[in-house]
Design an enzyme around this catalytic site. Sequence first.
Site, short mmCIF file in Angstrom:
data_model
loop_
_atom_site.label_atom_id
_atom_site.label_comp_id
_atom_site.label_asym_id
_atom_site.label_seq_id
_atom_site.Cartn_x
_atom_site.Cartn_y
_atom_site.Cartn_z
N ARG A 168 81.80 14.07 -10.37
CA ARG A 168 81.69 15.10 -9.16
C ARG A 168 80.77 15.86 -9.31
NH1 ARG A 168 84.28 11.58 -7.17
NH2 ARG A 168 86.07 11.57 -5.79
N GLU B 217 74.79 16.42 -0.92
CA GLU B 217 74.50 14.87 -0.78
C GLU B 217 74.30 14.46 0.64
OE1 GLU B 217 77.14 13.09 -4.76
OE2 GLU B 217 78.10 12.68 -2.78
N HIS C 293 74.59 8.45 -5.67
CA HIS C 293 76.07 8.26 -5.49
C HIS C 293 76.48 6.68 -5.35
CE1 HIS C 293 79.85 10.45 -4.36
NE2 HIS C 293 80.28 9.65 -4.96
#
Length: 309
Positions: free
Chosen positions: A233, A262, A284
Amino acid sequence: MKIVFLDAITMGDASLEEMASLGELIVYPSSTAQEARERVRDADVACLNKVIVDKAFLDAAPKLKLICEAGTGINNIDVKLCEERGVQVKNVAGYSTDSVAQTAWMHILNLAGRAFHYNEFVHGGQYSNNVVHVDYRHPFTEIAGKTLGIIGMGAIGQKVAAIGKAFGMNVIYYSTSGTSHCKDYPSVSLDEMLEKADVISIHAPYNERTAGLIGLEEFRKMKRTAYLVNTGRGGIAVEEDLAKALDEGLIAGAGIDVYVKEPLPLSSPLMHLEHPEKLLLTPHIAWYSVEARARLAHEMAQNILSSGI
């Protein structure tokens, strides 16, 4: 039964046919907060990934019986309020274990093996003009015999650890919860891991115990030859401090797949390194394999089926 998927763009080309067979499925690529409230007004099931479920959302959905999180983390959902309203919340755990572990090792092997440098060296013509048949100025590092430190020894951490053992690495881990439940590898303090590990791979959730866990002070305790990989994370490793650690040579390199914000803003310190060659960034993507998304779609359908609606 009306099923509304509010931000299905994250599923890519994964088939939603199994879900569609359970009722009337309406799919939206993405939804703003206002759009989400409008779209769930007569829904029985809301499927979502990043849409915020708060009081306003639930107030707008009087018929809602189930929220299906398209993933594992449910920090975007007010679970307590859902319980009070009698709305079930179901997530999907374990679907991306292999995908994330593979991505973590992609980062580790590319960093230790200098794969991106060598690729550029050949494609850029430097190899063709080289005086010998090898790039002798940039040797790579073997990982056999080195120490792999895992932060968060859950299912993904254990998968990464097993692969490390197969490569001949020594594995240690730091339990962010303090439980040290895994007995297959030595559990150590964070300081001991920082001092001993040649590679540190983060696989912990983001919470009050892990926020900012790795900052400048921690980077200074690491080996200058060490690598940090984060497919867990964003925010567990402080981005500004990581950029400084790389530019100052406190660590040898890093591979990052998750970020505080993000998509990663162009203003991020990670985008303005003096030595960008030390940092491998991916968008990601660790959870996003073809197979992981197929498992996710199947498990979401199973969550709906098992809800009793």
